[in-house]
Design a protein around this motif. Structure first.
Motif: not given
Length: 145
Positions: A3-32
């Motif tokens: 029931h929900g997982v973190v798909a991305a986190v934000f590091g210094p400078g608000n840079e986005r880090y996507d969860r590697a095992d969640c989805h393929s590169q280029g896939m839209p952020a859809i969880v919600g």
């Protein structure tokens, strides 16, 4: 289903880090959470509030409403979400879920998903309020891979 997982986190400078095992590169952020506002004036039922949940498997999601749900699978070759045969509308031709994206300060995000009958469901939130999703996992920088 998870029931929900973190798909991305934000590091210094608000840079986005996507969860590697969640989805393929280029896939839209859809969880919600999404809502169909077409029936706001009458006729609304439990099928008009939807959560799209990551199952824990790469590119696999669940469309979940108050009456049940079905599988969604991201196909990176066609850049589409395929609707599972477990969907009651699959036999009526609902085989691919269309999405609309918007650009915001954290990158692209799905703003609308199209359900059976091409009815629009607008994004209401990224996750269940009050639910703390699991954060464990491997992440990679969204821009640099």
């Amino acid at each position: 289903a998870l029931h929900g997982v973190v798909a991305a986190v934000f590091g210094p400078g608000n840079e986005r880090y996507d969860r590697a095992d969640c989805h393929s590169q280029g896939m839209p952020a859809i969880v919600g959470k999404y809502e169909n506002h077409y029936y706001d004036e009458g006729g609304k039922n439990g099928a008009h509030w939807v959560s799209i949940i990551w199952t824990g498997e790469r590119n696999k999601y669940t469309w979940q409403n108050r009456h049940g749900g079905w599988a969604l699978t991201w196909n990176p070759l066609t850049s589409t979400f395929h609707v599972g045969e477990d969907c009651g509308y699959h036999g009526d031709g609902y085989k691919v879920m269309r999405v609309e994206e918007i650009e915001n300060n954290t990158g692209k995000q799905v703003s609308t998903v199209y359900g059976p009958g091409e009815e629009p469901f607008k994004r209401e939130s990224d996750q269940d309020p009050g639910a703390m999703p699991p954060i464990e996992g491997q992440y990679k920088h969204a821009s640099y891979g």
